[in-house]
Design a protein around this motif. Structure first.
Motif, mmCIF file in Angstrom:
data_model
loop_
_atom_site.group_PDB
_atom_site.id
_atom_site.type_symbol
_atom_site.label_atom_id
_atom_site.label_comp_id
_atom_site.label_asym_id
_atom_site.label_seq_id
_atom_site.Cartn_x
_atom_site.Cartn_y
_atom_site.Cartn_z
ATOM 1 N N PRO A 48 -4.399 -13.194 -43.077
ATOM 2 C CA PRO A 48 -4.216 -12.445 -44.331
ATOM 3 C C PRO A 48 -4.535 -13.310 -45.536
ATOM 4 O O PRO A 48 -4.403 -14.542 -45.492
ATOM 5 N N ASP A 49 -4.942 -12.648 -46.635
ATOM 6 C CA ASP A 49 -5.149 -13.377 -47.875
ATOM 7 C C ASP A 49 -3.964 -13.145 -48.809
ATOM 8 O O ASP A 49 -2.941 -12.546 -48.415
ATOM 9 N N ALA A 50 -4.077 -13.601 -50.058
ATOM 10 C CA ALA A 50 -2.955 -13.532 -50.991
ATOM 11 C C ALA A 50 -2.568 -12.094 -51.338
ATOM 12 O O ALA A 50 -1.439 -11.838 -51.766
ATOM 13 N N LYS A 51 -3.500 -11.153 -51.146
ATOM 14 C CA LYS A 51 -3.218 -9.742 -51.420
ATOM 15 C C LYS A 51 -2.861 -8.957 -50.164
ATOM 16 O O LYS A 51 -2.677 -7.734 -50.230
ATOM 17 N N GLY A 52 -2.809 -9.663 -49.023
ATOM 18 C CA GLY A 52 -2.457 -8.994 -47.778
ATOM 19 C C GLY A 52 -3.633 -8.471 -46.991
ATOM 20 O O GLY A 52 -3.449 -7.911 -45.902
ATOM 21 N N SER A 53 -4.846 -8.618 -47.515
ATOM 22 C CA SER A 53 -6.028 -8.198 -46.766
ATOM 23 C C SER A 53 -6.301 -9.173 -45.628
ATOM 24 O O SER A 53 -6.052 -10.375 -45.752
ATOM 25 N N ARG A 54 -6.828 -8.643 -44.540
ATOM 26 C CA ARG A 54 -7.090 -9.465 -43.355
ATOM 27 C C ARG A 54 -8.585 -9.688 -43.199
ATOM 28 O O ARG A 54 -9.363 -8.760 -43.335
ATOM 29 N N ASP A 55 -8.946 -10.936 -42.913
ATOM 30 C CA ASP A 55 -10.352 -11.265 -42.674
ATOM 31 C C ASP A 55 -10.460 -12.280 -41.545
ATOM 32 O O ASP A 55 -9.563 -13.112 -41.332
ATOM 33 N N ASP A 56 -11.590 -12.227 -40.865
ATOM 34 C CA ASP A 56 -11.955 -13.234 -39.878
ATOM 35 C C ASP A 56 -12.456 -14.468 -40.631
ATOM 36 O O ASP A 56 -13.332 -14.347 -41.503
ATOM 37 N N VAL A 57 -11.932 -15.652 -40.318
ATOM 38 C CA VAL A 57 -12.264 -16.842 -41.106
ATOM 39 C C VAL A 57 -13.073 -17.875 -40.326
ATOM 40 O O VAL A 57 -13.238 -19.003 -40.788
ATOM 41 N N VAL A 58 -13.588 -17.509 -39.141
ATOM 42 C CA VAL A 58 -14.452 -18.431 -38.400
ATOM 43 C C VAL A 58 -15.790 -17.763 -38.092
ATOM 44 O O VAL A 58 -15.859 -16.569 -37.789
ATOM 45 N N LEU A 59 -16.858 -18.556 -38.173
ATOM 46 C CA LEU A 59 -18.177 -18.040 -37.822
ATOM 47 C C LEU A 59 -18.268 -17.812 -36.313
ATOM 48 O O LEU A 59 -17.589 -18.457 -35.520
ATOM 49 N N GLY A 60 -19.155 -16.889 -35.948
ATOM 50 C CA GLY A 60 -19.372 -16.585 -34.544
ATOM 51 C C GLY A 60 -20.271 -15.382 -34.415
ATOM 52 O O GLY A 60 -21.073 -15.081 -35.309
ATOM 53 N N HIS A 61 -20.113 -14.672 -33.293
ATOM 54 C CA HIS A 61 -20.930 -13.498 -33.019
ATOM 55 C C HIS A 61 -20.035 -12.326 -32.631
ATOM 56 O O HIS A 61 -18.965 -12.512 -32.036
ATOM 57 N N ASP A 62 -20.492 -11.137 -32.949
ATOM 58 C CA ASP A 62 -19.746 -9.928 -32.606
ATOM 59 C C ASP A 62 -19.855 -9.580 -31.127
ATOM 60 O O ASP A 62 -18.971 -8.922 -30.574
ATOM 61 N N THR A 63 -20.955 -10.000 -30.485
ATOM 62 C CA THR A 63 -21.173 -9.706 -29.071
ATOM 63 C C THR A 63 -21.511 -10.984 -28.332
ATOM 64 O O THR A 63 -21.931 -11.996 -28.930
ATOM 65 N N PHE A 64 -21.378 -10.931 -27.000
ATOM 66 C CA PHE A 64 -21.619 -12.123 -26.193
ATOM 67 C C PHE A 64 -23.087 -12.542 -26.224
ATOM 68 O O PHE A 64 -23.402 -13.725 -26.081
#
Length: 358
Positions: A48-64
């Motif tokens: 979560p961020d300071a406003k409560g929103s959620r985000d993914d914070v690491v780079l990667g891929h959506d699929t294998f």
């Protein structure tokens, strides 16, 4: 009945038909760690961020398919030896070991087919108050020409409301070397935000760093004092504030790609703090390792796309990799990576998240 804090599904399939699982560990307030068994990769870390929103914070891929197509170490467990070994060569008990050279003249991150390319086994899933998954991999004697069979055991665990713990152990049947790390690329504004990490404020609890040659091998000298250099992060400074200064070490690393020397003695302590100015997210990294590689994403060149189909470019994220110092097998003055039968290699790192309060 309380809802499960763990779920498991199939994330993909290897060309030989073996399935790749994804395990999701849940904390509080939407905090999640998603791990895949290929490379023991931290595929996503939702905070979560300071406003409560959620985000993914690491780079990667959506699929294998993305992980299979390109070897960029995004979120991967790296071994047998993280970072570099000069000329891919070292001596052990009077014999010379020659590894594959896969990074200019040097060996990097375990060779041509390191732990990041292996399918790990799920040994245990703990759906208790501190949800966890334990993965194992056995590296046979001679794999990538490393001596000794190495049994590795790794546990990701939610150890606080917004805290992820990573513990690793390794045992061998003959003398060898071992140096493991997690290679996550962090952007606390969000992995798909498109915002470079150059204005993230970084603090590193270290007064010394290792000077490197143009191939990123430590120079034959003692650790350098950070005082008066662009490498002084003992107080919080924006990552990009001095990254373009005319400095030989910045040229050699194309930015920051250096090991900071931590005073640890095997005890868990704060090594670094990273803060994003817009989201207000803060990550504190605790480790028991003697070194911390600070890498500002200098070699991310837009040749691959990541989550959301976005191209991954220079300074889109940064790595904070705790491990033993690079080229330590050739440097008796460095912390030793040697592991003998009957001994246990241990590595413990904690990623603790918070938000800036007004």
């Amino acid at each position: 009945m309380a809802a499960s804090k763990i779920t498991k599904d199939v994330f993909g399939t290897l060309p030989d038909g073996r399935g790749v699982d994804r395990i999701v560990l849940r904390g509080e307030g939407g905090f999640e760690a998603r791990i895949i068994t290929h490379g023991a990769v931290l595929q996503a870390l939702i905070a979560p961020d300071a406003k409560g929103s959620r985000d993914d914070v690491v780079l990667g891929h959506d699929t294998f398919a993305g992980y299979l197509a390109e070897r960029k170490f995004l979120g991967a467990t790296v071994g047998r030896y993280a970072n570099r070994i000069a000329k891919g060569r070292f001596s052990l008990d009077g014999g010379t070991v020659q590894l594959a050279v896969n990074n200019g003249p040097n060996a990097l991150h375990g060779g041509l087919d390191g732990f990041d390319r292996k399918l790990w086994e799920i040994a245990e899933i703990d759906d208790g108050a501190a949800p966890a998954v334990t993965l194992t991999y056995t590296s046979p004697h001679g794999e990538e020409n490393y001596p000794g069979k190495l049994d590795v055991r790794l546990t990701y665990r939610i150890t606080g409301p917004t805290e992820l713990s990573l513990s690793m152990e390794a045992r061998t049947d003959r003398p060898t070397i071992v140096n493991l790390t997690n290679h996550s690329f962090f952007n606390l504004e969000g992995a798909t935000s498109g915002t470079p990490i150059l204005d993230h404020r970084l603090t590193v609890a270290a007064a010394h760093f290792l000077g490197i040659d143009p191939t990123a091998i430590p120079l034959p000298e003692p650790p350098r004092n950070v005082a008066g250099t662009p490498f002084d992060f003992r107080e919080p400074r924006p990552v990009g504030e001095r990254i373009r200064q005319s400095d030989e070490q910045l040229r050699n690393g194309r930015g920051y790609d250096h090991t900071y020397c931590l005073a640890r003695d095997g005890k868990l302590a704060l090594a670094a703090r990273l803060e994003a100015p817009r989201s207000g997210r803060i990550m504190e990294l605790f480790t028991d390792q003697p070194g911390l590689q600070v890498y500002s994403g200098n070699y991310l060149d837009g040749t691959i796309s990541g989550k959301g189909g976005k191209l991954i470019r220079q300074s889109d994220a940064m790595c904070l990799e705790p491990h033993i110092w690079p080229d330590a097998p050739n440097r008796p003055d460095f912390p030793s990576p040697r592991l003998d039968p009957g001994q246990v290699y241990r590595h413990h790192t904690i990623y603790r998240f918070a938000v800036r309060t007004p």
